[in-house]
Design a protein around this motif. Sequence first.
Motif, short mmCIF file in Angstrom:
data_model
loop_
_atom_site.label_atom_id
_atom_site.label_comp_id
_atom_site.label_asym_id
_atom_site.label_seq_id
_atom_site.Cartn_x
_atom_site.Cartn_y
_atom_site.Cartn_z
N ARG A 52 -1.15 47.32 14.59
CA ARG A 52 -0.12 48.24 15.09
C ARG A 52 1.01 47.47 15.78
O ARG A 52 2.19 47.80 15.61
CB ARG A 52 -0.75 49.26 16.05
N VAL A 53 0.65 46.44 16.54
CA VAL A 53 1.68 45.60 17.17
C VAL A 53 2.57 44.95 16.11
O VAL A 53 3.78 44.82 16.30
CB VAL A 53 1.02 44.52 18.06
N ARG A 54 1.97 44.59 15.00
CA ARG A 54 2.72 43.98 13.90
C ARG A 54 3.54 45.00 13.10
O ARG A 54 4.28 44.64 12.19
CB ARG A 54 1.76 43.27 12.95
N GLY A 55 3.39 46.28 13.43
CA GLY A 55 4.20 47.31 12.78
C GLY A 55 3.54 48.03 11.62
O GLY A 55 4.18 48.84 10.95
N TYR A 56 2.25 47.78 11.39
CA TYR A 56 1.55 48.44 10.29
C TYR A 56 0.95 49.76 10.76
O TYR A 56 0.50 49.88 11.91
CB TYR A 56 0.45 47.54 9.73
N ARG A 57 0.90 50.73 9.88
CA ARG A 57 0.36 52.04 10.20
C ARG A 57 -0.48 52.57 9.02
O ARG A 57 -0.32 52.13 7.89
CB ARG A 57 1.48 53.05 10.50
N GLY A 58 -1.34 53.52 9.32
CA GLY A 58 -2.07 54.24 8.30
C GLY A 58 -2.90 53.36 7.39
O GLY A 58 -3.60 52.44 7.83
N VAL A 59 -2.81 53.66 6.09
CA VAL A 59 -3.63 52.97 5.09
C VAL A 59 -3.33 51.48 5.08
O VAL A 59 -4.25 50.66 4.98
CB VAL A 59 -3.39 53.58 3.69
N GLU A 60 -2.06 51.10 5.20
CA GLU A 60 -1.72 49.69 5.16
C GLU A 60 -2.36 48.93 6.33
O GLU A 60 -2.88 47.83 6.15
CB GLU A 60 -0.21 49.48 5.20
N ALA A 61 -2.35 49.53 7.52
CA ALA A 61 -2.97 48.90 8.67
C ALA A 61 -4.47 48.72 8.44
O ALA A 61 -5.03 47.64 8.71
CB ALA A 61 -2.73 49.72 9.93
N ALA A 62 -5.14 49.77 7.93
CA ALA A 62 -6.58 49.69 7.67
C ALA A 62 -6.90 48.61 6.64
O ALA A 62 -7.88 47.88 6.77
CB ALA A 62 -7.09 51.04 7.20
N GLU A 63 -6.05 48.51 5.61
CA GLU A 63 -6.27 47.49 4.58
C GLU A 63 -6.08 46.09 5.13
O GLU A 63 -6.82 45.17 4.79
CB GLU A 63 -5.33 47.75 3.40
N ARG A 64 -5.08 45.94 5.99
CA ARG A 64 -4.84 44.63 6.61
C ARG A 64 -6.05 44.21 7.47
O ARG A 64 -6.48 43.06 7.43
CB ARG A 64 -3.59 44.68 7.47
N VAL A 65 -6.56 45.14 8.25
CA VAL A 65 -7.70 44.85 9.12
C VAL A 65 -8.92 44.48 8.28
O VAL A 65 -9.62 43.51 8.56
CB VAL A 65 -8.00 46.04 10.04
N SER A 66 -9.18 45.28 7.25
CA SER A 66 -10.34 45.03 6.40
C SER A 66 -10.25 43.66 5.72
O SER A 66 -11.23 42.91 5.67
CB SER A 66 -10.44 46.13 5.34
N HIS A 67 -9.06 43.31 5.24
CA HIS A 67 -8.88 42.04 4.55
C HIS A 67 -9.04 40.87 5.53
O HIS A 67 -9.68 39.85 5.20
CB HIS A 67 -7.51 41.99 3.90
N ALA A 68 -8.49 41.01 6.74
CA ALA A 68 -8.60 39.93 7.73
C ALA A 68 -10.06 39.72 8.14
O ALA A 68 -10.51 38.57 8.30
CB ALA A 68 -7.75 40.26 8.96
N MET A 69 -10.81 40.82 8.30
CA MET A 69 -12.23 40.69 8.64
C MET A 69 -13.00 40.00 7.52
O MET A 69 -13.90 39.19 7.77
CB MET A 69 -12.83 42.05 8.96
N LYS A 70 -12.64 40.31 6.28
CA LYS A 70 -13.31 39.69 5.15
C LYS A 70 -13.00 38.19 5.11
O LYS A 70 -13.90 37.36 4.90
CB LYS A 70 -12.87 40.35 3.85
N LEU A 71 -11.74 37.82 5.32
CA LEU A 71 -11.36 36.41 5.30
C LEU A 71 -12.12 35.60 6.35
O LEU A 71 -12.55 34.48 6.10
CB LEU A 71 -9.85 36.26 5.54
N ALA A 72 -12.28 36.21 7.55
CA ALA A 72 -12.94 35.51 8.66
C ALA A 72 -14.43 35.80 8.73
O ALA A 72 -15.09 35.35 9.68
CB ALA A 72 -12.27 35.88 9.97
N ASP A 73 -14.96 36.56 7.76
CA ASP A 73 -16.38 36.88 7.69
C ASP A 73 -16.86 37.57 8.97
O ASP A 73 -17.80 37.14 9.62
CB ASP A 73 -17.20 35.61 7.43
N LEU A 74 -16.22 38.68 9.29
CA LEU A 74 -16.50 39.41 10.52
C LEU A 74 -17.08 40.81 10.30
O LEU A 74 -17.32 41.54 11.26
CB LEU A 74 -15.20 39.56 11.35
N GLU A 75 -17.31 41.19 9.03
CA GLU A 75 -17.76 42.56 8.77
C GLU A 75 -19.04 42.91 9.52
O GLU A 75 -19.21 44.04 10.00
CB GLU A 75 -17.97 42.79 7.27
#
Length: 244
Positions: free
Chosen positions: A103-126
């Motif tokens: 949200r600080v980066r300006g993402y909202r809704g589906v795009e924000a959720a996708e960004r979070v999910s992808h970042a967690m996957k990259l860093a193996d945080l699921e």
Amino acid sequence: MAALIEIDRLTKKFGDTTVVNDVTFTLKKGEVLGFLGPNGAGKSTTMRMLAGFLMPTSGTARICGADVVERPIEAKRKLGFLPEGAPCYPEMTVEGFLGFTARVRGYRGVEAAERVSHAMKLADLEAVRLQPIEILSKGFKRRVGLAQALLHDPPALVLDEPTDGLDPNQKHEVRELIRRLAPEKAIIISTHILEEVSAVCSRAIIIARGHLIVDATPRELEGTGQTLDEFFRDLTLNIPAFGF
């Protein structure tokens, strides 16, 4: 090819003490730079100025052409920064903190959720996504910090000790991630581990007492036959030889 990271005669003084002294270098897409030096050399101060956390006393730093002082918002949009200690809000969950970052980066809704999910996957945080950050191990906290730096897919990355606190398998995974990201980004990695430089870096810079001393390839460093500790010790003992 235009440089993604530019540091031009960057200097930082605290009172009468000069911590970073007239440092200059550039980094292009596809380069991974190992940023090395003994404790107190000025590495973290240089990276904090590049990230806009500290104002330089003189000189300039630019991210994708945007001056970090004159155009700070534009510069920070192009940069992913993992600071020393990876500070996070400890009471937040991993997913909550990354959602806040989105949200600080300006993402909202589906795009924000996708960004979070992808970042967690990259860093193996699921596996720890719903756990409060304060109860995580040092290694997991470091990976949360790495995830927030990657969330907006920036063209430039500045990572201060990215594998600090990780076990051997986690270190291998992070190094593999850096290798995968490298072709499309310019990456600076601060580290004390020569093995890490050899594993992921195409170039290495050594600073001591705020001065840039060496700009070489990892193979050239290894060709000295010294460990980093030995090299840093010799720097400390023979500083006059380097024109200080």
